[in-house]
Design an enzyme around this catalytic site. Structure first.
Site, PDB file in Angstrom:
ATOM      1  N   GLY A 327       0.813  -1.205   0.000  1.00  0.00           N
ATOM      2  CA  GLY A 327       0.000   0.000   0.000  1.00  0.00           C
ATOM      3  C   GLY A 327       0.851   1.261   0.000  1.00  0.00           C
ATOM      4  N   SER A 328       0.320   2.292   0.605  1.00  0.00           N
ATOM      5  CA  SER A 328       0.984   3.600   0.565  1.00  0.00           C
ATOM      6  C   SER A 328       2.215   3.703   1.447  1.00  0.00           C
ATOM      7  CB  SER A 328      -0.010   4.704   0.950  1.00  0.00           C
ATOM      8  OG  SER A 328      -1.038   4.798  -0.015  1.00  0.00           O
ATOM      9  N   THR A 329       2.522   2.650   2.221  1.00  0.00           N
ATOM     10  CA  THR A 329       3.730   2.703   3.054  1.00  0.00           C
ATOM     11  C   THR A 329       4.991   2.845   2.211  1.00  0.00           C
ATOM     12  OG1 THR A 329       3.934   0.295   3.082  1.00  0.00           O
ATOM     13  CG2 THR A 329       2.691   1.309   4.886  1.00  0.00           C
ATOM     14  N   ILE A 330       4.913   2.509   0.912  1.00  0.00           N
ATOM     15  CA  ILE A 330       6.128   2.541   0.092  1.00  0.00           C
ATOM     16  C   ILE A 330       6.361   3.907  -0.564  1.00  0.00           C
ATOM     17  CG2 ILE A 330       6.256   0.076  -0.348  1.00  0.00           C
ATOM     18  CD1 ILE A 330       4.726   2.438  -2.900  1.00  0.00           C
ATOM     19  N   LYS A 331       5.486   4.860  -0.327  1.00  0.00           N
ATOM     20  CA  LYS A 331       5.640   6.151  -1.000  1.00  0.00           C
ATOM     21  C   LYS A 331       6.939   6.881  -0.633  1.00  0.00           C
ATOM     22  CE  LYS A 331       0.754   6.666  -2.062  1.00  0.00           C
ATOM     23  NZ  LYS A 331      -0.552   7.248  -1.716  1.00  0.00           N
TER      24      LYS A 331
END
Length: 635
Positions: A327-331
């Site tokens: 999810g967005s944790t990799i942004k």
């Protein structure tokens, strides 16, 4: 008349016959005596060594002495795996006259159930040297010991031996990190050094127990004992003492490990915490757990079947084998990749109308905020978790550069040094898709990867490791569980450590960290409620991983979905920003938005580690989670 008497009795002839018979008898006696003497000479002289050895074996017995398994403790000396005294039942096949009859008697004396009796017989026929004792049953109770002692004369080759048995004081909390020992099976016997494992019935099966088996086990010894005709030991004639296994000190902190388990509160998920500077794994929890002590002596069929059929999969180690879309944790990691490749600068902005479109493609890839965030630069894109920014960035990077940069953080690889059974998960690439599906890579798939969806899968350990590398400003320190083996310190410079990551301007790290700090403290931050009254500077990023894909115009509504179809909640964080002491990843399955459910748990972990004088109130946190339902879809 005279002629007739001569015919009836002839003394001369009788004398000759007597002499012949006497001679034959004498010769026979001499021959038999010679044969007997020859046999005696053969037995006493020629075969002296053979029968002397056999006689000695009847009187002297060599018994193996198993080594004491090394203890396992946490970084503060709290025992995680110890040894407690127990009584085991063993069988030495070469001393058993009738195996089936002996087993029938044992089953009656021990009052075994049908299933237990079947397992009992299987173990009795396990491939083993006939002169070495095979383990039939562990942890005998007093009643069983008494019945066996009374019937000892009927059970040649059966012994009750006192031995130390592995015991895990906090089994449910440490089951997945430590693993467990179990009975040596037939397959393992084929590869083991039987001399080293003589008299040993247990071996590490999973986790730390398996990885450090050679260290923990030690070296078997032996002793010579004199026995009577019934096999009772009369005296010890000599011994070679066993070499005990080395103790193992882990990097785990039991207080933090226990807190992580309590925070998950029985929900399916995982929490991993790492010290960025050293790579020490401070906590590694997979929930729900299980009682690993059951596996030491051999779990019964009913209990094992119950664990296997449990829908929550308590035997599955989510921390190292669970694979989730990040999810967005990799942004923040994608932002770093864009900077490293020169695709973006910290001040480059885009206009977000609420969606992104590929050139010559009518499909709209939507932001979680349907009306968009307007002008967005790198820091704001992290703080508000803007999807459109990362669709654009992923498209500009392309899947090849995106794959290479993310692999540098450890995604798609086994990252731990001594973590047995770790999965590499999946960092997708053009070559991977062609090999897996025989299809080319499509631009739309790059956009999905750009927001941590699509084929991309990570483990909680990978996410915590990548967060630690980010906190270290690109410096790699390989995660590890052991800090000391015996008296020897495990060095930080571990083999196969990936190379450090570099960007052109070191100040760009600060810009990424600033965006992560605003996630928790900024007025637009997706986890701003979690950052209230923080006593230190913390950077984090929430994430929401889809369990199933939505259609082009469908909207996510958790209340309309079955619980196991709801999104996974994720959060990664490190603190303090200026000198990171802890990096955390949290994944709670089917919990909804990561900005609420997972973020509060990460905050509780950092509080517990950094504010040592304070105790985290788990009950208060649970109440806060029940009332704080304002999650933001897609984050």
């Amino acid at each position: 008349m005279r002629d007739r008497r001569d015919t009836l009795k002839n003394p001369q002839q009788e004398l000759r016959i007597f002499r012949v018979r006497s001679l034959l008898a004498a010769l026979l006696i001499v021959a038999l005596t010679g044969l007997l003497m020859g046999r005696l000479v053969y037995l006493q002289v020629v075969q002296h060594e053979v029968y002397s050895t056999r006689s000695e074996k009847n009187r002297v017995r060599v018994e193996p002495l198993p080594p004491t398994r090394g203890l396992i403790q946490d970084r503060n000396g709290v025992l995680l795996a110890e040894n407690r005294p127990t009584y085991n039942l063993t069988l030495t096949r070469e001393r058993v006259e009738d195996l089936d009859e002996t087993l029938d008697l044992l089953e009656a004396l021990l009052e075994l159930s049908e299933e237990e009796a079947e397992a009992f017989r299987l173990r009795s026929r396990q491939r083993q040297r006939p002169f070495q004792p095979a383990l039939l049953m562990s942890d005998l109770d007093e009643a069983q010991i008494a019945r066996l002692a009374v019937n000892r004369h009927r059970l040649p080759g059966i012994e009750i031996e006192a031995q130390l048995l592995r015991y895990y004081p906090d089994a449910n909390i440490t089951a997945h990190a430590l693993g467990y020992v179990g009975r040596i099976n037939a397959e393992e016997l084929k590869t083991l050094d039987l001399g080293r494992y003589a008299g040993t019935h247990f071996i590490g099966k999973t986790g730390v127990e398996r990885f450090y088996e050679d260290v923990l086990h030690g070296q078997a010894g032996l002793r010579k004992v004199e026995t009577n005709a019934r096999g009772r030991v009369l005296r010890e004639l000599g011994r070679t003492d066993p070499v005990p296994g080395q103790d193992l000190t882990l990097t785990l902190d039991m207080k933090l490990q226990t807190l992580a388990y309590e925070l998950l509160d029985g929900r399916r998920g995982s929490i991993v915490a790492i010290a960025p500077a050293t790579g020490e794994i401070l906590a590694m929890v997979s929930a729900p757990g299980f009682d690993s002590n059951q596996f030491v002596t051999g779990i019964d069929f009913a209990s094992y079947r119950a664990l296997q059929e449990d829908l929550d999969l308590p035997l599955f180690n989510r921390a190292i084998r669970g694979q989730y879309p990040p999810g967005s944790t990799i942004k923040p990691f994608l932002a770093m990749a864009g900077l490293a490749e020169g695709v973006i600068t910290p001040d480059r902005t885009i206009n977000d109308p609420g969606f992104y479109q590929l050139p010559n493609d009518s499909r709209r890839y939507r932001n979680w905020l349907r009306w968009g965030h307007g002008r967005v630069d790198m820091e704001r894109s992290i703080a508000v978790s803007n999807n459109t920014y990362y669709y654009s960035l992923a498209h500009d990077l392309g899947i090849d550069r995106l794959h290479d940069q993310m692999s540098g953080f450890g995604f798609g690889q086994r990252v731990g040094h001594d973590v047995f059974g770790e999965s590499a998960a999946l960092m997708p690439s053009r070559d991977w898709k062609r090999g897996r599906f025989g299809q080319p890579w499509y631009p739309g798939e790059t956009l999905s990867v750009g927001i941590g969806q699509g084929y991309w899968q990570v483990t909680p350990l990978q996410l915590a490791t990548a967060t630690a590398v980010l906190a270290n400003r690109g410096e790699w320190v390989k995660p590890r569980l052991a800090s000391r083996i015996g008296d020897e310190i495990v060095e930080l410079d571990l083999p196969a450590t990936p190379p450090d990551l570099k960007i052109e301007n070191d100040q760009w790290w600060d810009r990424i960290f600033s965006g992560m700090e605003k996630v928790l403290t900024g007025h637009e931050g997706t986890a701003r409620r979690t950052g209230v009254e923080l006593e230190y500077r913390m950077g984090g990023k929430s994430g929401t991983a889809q369990v199933f894909s939505l259609g082009q115009d469908q909207r996510y509504n958790a209340e309309e979905l079955a619980e196991r179809l709801r999104d996974h909640a994720l959060f990664m964080a490190f603190a303090p920003l200026e000198d990171p002491q802890i990096a955390v990843s949290v994944i709670v399955e089917n919990a909804g938005g990561g900005s609420t459910h997972a973020a509060h748990l990460a905050r509780a972990m950092t509080d517990a580690w950094l504010l040592e004088e304070e105790e985290v109130d788990v009950e208060e946190l649970r109440e806060a989670l029940e009332h704080d339902t304002g999650t933001v879809a897609g984050n």
